[in-house]
Design a protein around this motif. Structure first.
Motif, short mmCIF file in Angstrom:
data_model
loop_
_atom_site.label_atom_id
_atom_site.label_comp_id
_atom_site.label_asym_id
_atom_site.label_seq_id
_atom_site.Cartn_x
_atom_site.Cartn_y
_atom_site.Cartn_z
N ASP A 65 36.17 36.61 51.74
CA ASP A 65 36.23 35.93 50.44
C ASP A 65 34.83 35.79 49.85
OD1 ASP A 65 38.94 35.70 50.62
OD2 ASP A 65 38.95 33.62 51.28
N THR A 66 33.87 35.41 50.68
CA THR A 66 32.49 35.28 50.21
C THR A 66 31.93 36.64 49.81
OG1 THR A 66 32.15 33.39 51.66
CG2 THR A 66 30.19 34.46 50.80
N ALA A 67 32.23 37.66 50.61
CA ALA A 67 31.74 39.00 50.30
C ALA A 67 32.29 39.49 48.96
CB ALA A 67 32.13 39.98 51.41
N VAL A 68 33.57 39.27 48.71
CA VAL A 68 34.18 39.70 47.46
C VAL A 68 33.56 38.94 46.29
CG1 VAL A 68 36.33 39.68 46.12
CG2 VAL A 68 36.34 40.50 48.48
N ALA A 69 33.34 37.65 46.47
CA ALA A 69 32.73 36.85 45.40
C ALA A 69 31.34 37.37 45.04
CB ALA A 69 32.66 35.39 45.82
N ARG A 70 30.61 37.90 46.03
CA ARG A 70 29.25 38.41 45.79
C ARG A 70 29.25 39.86 45.33
NH1 ARG A 70 24.82 36.37 48.32
NH2 ARG A 70 23.77 38.06 47.17
N CYS A 71 30.20 40.66 45.80
CA CYS A 71 30.14 42.11 45.58
C CYS A 71 30.95 42.61 44.39
CB CYS A 71 30.63 42.84 46.84
SG CYS A 71 29.56 42.65 48.29
N VAL A 72 31.96 41.86 43.98
CA VAL A 72 32.86 42.33 42.92
C VAL A 72 32.54 41.62 41.62
CG1 VAL A 72 35.25 42.57 42.17
CG2 VAL A 72 34.67 42.84 44.60
N ARG A 73 32.30 42.40 40.58
CA ARG A 73 32.02 41.86 39.25
C ARG A 73 32.97 42.50 38.24
NH1 ARG A 73 27.58 42.00 42.25
NH2 ARG A 73 27.63 44.28 42.24
N HIS A 74 33.31 41.75 37.22
CA HIS A 74 34.21 42.25 36.18
C HIS A 74 33.47 42.31 34.86
CE1 HIS A 74 37.03 40.60 39.27
NE2 HIS A 74 37.58 41.78 39.06
N ARG A 75 33.65 43.41 34.15
CA ARG A 75 32.89 43.63 32.91
C ARG A 75 33.58 43.04 31.69
NH1 ARG A 75 35.27 47.36 29.68
NH2 ARG A 75 36.57 48.99 30.61
N ALA A 76 34.88 42.76 31.78
CA ALA A 76 35.60 42.27 30.61
C ALA A 76 36.81 41.46 31.04
CB ALA A 76 36.03 43.44 29.72
N GLU A 77 37.18 40.51 30.20
CA GLU A 77 38.44 39.78 30.34
C GLU A 77 39.17 39.89 29.01
OE1 GLU A 77 39.98 35.54 32.07
OE2 GLU A 77 38.39 35.45 30.57
N ILE A 78 40.35 40.47 29.05
CA ILE A 78 41.15 40.67 27.84
C ILE A 78 42.26 39.64 27.82
CG2 ILE A 78 42.66 42.25 26.61
CD1 ILE A 78 39.99 43.54 28.96
N LEU A 79 42.28 38.82 26.79
CA LEU A 79 43.28 37.76 26.67
C LEU A 79 44.50 38.25 25.92
CD1 LEU A 79 40.93 34.76 25.76
CD2 LEU A 79 41.80 35.43 28.03
N PRO A 80 45.67 37.68 26.19
CA PRO A 80 46.87 38.08 25.44
C PRO A 80 46.72 37.73 23.96
CG PRO A 80 47.44 36.82 27.42
CD PRO A 80 45.97 36.70 27.25
N ASP A 81 47.25 38.60 23.11
CA ASP A 81 47.36 38.29 21.69
C ASP A 81 48.64 37.47 21.51
OD1 ASP A 81 48.52 38.73 18.96
OD2 ASP A 81 46.65 39.82 18.65
#
Length: 523
Positions: free
Chosen positions: A461-477
């Motif tokens: 869990d800690t590794a994923v929190a440090r290693c995985v990044r997201h470039r965008a969050e698309i919200l519902p229209d």
């Protein structure tokens, strides 16, 4: 010199990729080497196992030339790889046949149909975790036993593609629960090989390798492998994982409430669950867990998934059939954006090549609600929305079975590059959609696994929190979400009727008419 890199290897269907990834999940450099897919006849798909190893050696050598002091900087090696490819080795570790049937090989279809005729899903799902399909290794092994008896007689162990590479790296054999869980031979309750499933297919579990947790150290890099690759002998090599669950991890989909949408040619919708969701329409893969053993799995231990054979392929078909191949994907998306959400009541059922599981294999695609007021923009938008509606149906079915509402969907692969498709999906799902910053999620997942195994992080869990990044969050229209919520039940109802016995009878009549038997229409 500090050991600050993981060597991540991904044995894909089209190529081997090797990457130097830092301990924060950033890819420093990547090398790739393509390999051919062999198609001896229609429906078959094979590769030479030796070509994977050749690709591994060449990509590591190339990486070593590009990254200064690579051998001294590698903390560990972790591989992931394509699933279901059955590699047969003899007692000396030599291949008993050069070519390996791949995940997309359909030669076992008759065996699957015969199995389904003898065994209804409710009789075996508790033992297998998934319904029968031609992809599973168990059916490939049954086919090889019958059709290549000479190779079969010399076989002493069966490995998956990444396990074969690991064997060449370390001289050790093992398989992780991810590959095991989708072999059709692993008991999901115990995490051990299922004697009952093996007996149903006339197989012997004695040829199956030990199941070990993916974060365990399989063994050290041998001097021979070190000499070929240029890496240091003794470098730790992990058991690793199947490419699908490793990519889930590397995209951040690792706990209940999260889901994954991988839309390339097909579309795979995955919901993280605490247990397998035993249903004739749902498959289940063991996810990547910390080194706590194969059984006794904890929260988020399973990825329940449903696959649409037609995902991005719907747009590819539309480019050819509606635009004579004259418009690129961007132009098709721009045209689709001209139509309103819901395409003025035009629905598309995206079943251009049928579906994978038994009751839906012969379902056909169709436009429903077509009228004189519809134009090409409506058709284009309906293609995209049809995939979103089908994916929403799967997502909601699995979320209810898992008992967890979906908080976020992580979208990856080709369709994640289309802003319109992401907005449509977020609105159809009515939850935010996240897009990974690094599209090579399998390589990131390998890095998180190795860094955790070697103690750089206290847990995954800690590794994923440090290693995985997201470039965008698309919200519902909100307006689109409301329109899609009202259209979804209509789409679902049309889909049910398209898969029913009456629809199947019509498909058969249609096929008969095309085959020169129009008199059947009078029956």
């Amino acid at each position: 010199m500090a050991q600050d890199l993981v060597l991540a290897i991904d044995i894909g269907t089209g190529s081997v990729r090797a990457a130097a990834v830092d301990l924060a999940g950033r890819i420093v450099d990547v090398a790739s080497h393509e390999h051919d897919q062999i198609v001896p006849q229609f429906g078959w798909a094979e590769q030479r196992a030796a070509s994977w190893w050749d690709g591994v050696v060449k990509t590591i050598q190339g990486l070593a030339r590009a990254v200064p002091n690579l051998p001294d900087r590698i903390v560990a090696i972790c591989a992931c790889g394509q699933m279901h490819g059955t590699v047969l080795l003899d007692a000396d570790g030599q291949l008993t046949r050069e070519t390996v049937p791949l995940w997309n090989d359909k030669r076992t279809t008759a065996l699957v149909e015969a199995f389904e005729a003898r065994h209804p899903p409710q009789d075996y799902l508790m033992d297998s975790g998934s319904p029968a399909t031609p992809a599973w290794a168990a059916f490939k092994l049954a086919w090889l036993r019958e059709h290549d008896p000479e190779a079969w007689a010399r076989t002493r162990i069966v490995l998956m593609p990444k396990d074969f590479v690991n064997f060449r790296l370390t001289g050790m054999t093992a398989m992780d629960p991810g590959d095991g869980s989708l072999s059709f031979l692993m008991d999901p309750a115990t995490g051990a090989w299922s004697e009952r499933m093996a007996a149903r297919l006339g197989l012997d579990t004695g040829i199956l390798p030990e199941l070990r947790a993916p974060l365990e150290i399989l063994g050290p890099l041998t001097p021979e492998a070190a000499g070929l690759t240029g890496l240091g002998a003794g470098t730790p090599v992990l058991v690793g994982g199947a490419d699908y669950p490793v990519a889930l991890l590397g995209s951040g989909v690792c706990r209940a409430g999260l889901a994954s949408d991988v839309t390339g040619t097909s579309c795979i919708i995955t919901v993280i669950a605490e247990r397998p969701l035993l249903d004739a329409e749902i498959c289940n893969v063991a996810t990547i867990m910390d080194s706590r053993g194969v059984d006794g799995r904890g929260e988020g231990a399973w990825g329940a998934f449903m696959l649409l054979e037609t995902g991005g392929d719907a747009v590819r078909w539309g480019r050819r059939a509606l635009h004579d191949g004259q418009e690129d994907y961007a132009a098709v998306m721009d045209r689709a954006a001209e139509a309103p959400a819901g395409a003025d009541g035009l629905l598309f059922l995206p079943y251009l090549t049928g579906e994978r599981l038994g009751g839906s294999r012969n379902v056909r695609a169709q436009f429903f609600g077509l009228s004189a007021g519809h134009g090409r923009a409506h058709l284009d938008r309906a293609l995209i929305e049809g995939v979103a509606f089908a994916a929403t149906h799967s997502l909601r079915l699995m979320a209810v079975a898992a008992g967890h509402p979906i908080e976020r969907v992580v979208a990856s692969s080709g369709a994640s590059r289309s802003d319109l498709w992401l907005r449509i999906k977020a609105s159809a799902y009515n939850v935010p959609v996240l897009v990974p910053e690094e599209p090579e999620c399998g390589l990131v997942g390998c890095a998180a696994m190795a860094a955790t195994a070697l103690g750089h992080y206290p847990c995954l869990d800690t590794a994923v929190a440090r290693c995985v990044r997201h470039r965008a969050e698309i919200l519902p229209d909100p307006a689109w979400a409301d329109r899609y919520a009202r259209l979804q039940p209509v789409f679902d109802a049309v889909t049910v009727h398209s898969r029913g016995t009456q629809a199947q009878a019509l498909y058969d009549l249609l096929d008969g008419a095309l085959d020169g038997a129009p008199d059947r229409l009078a029956e």
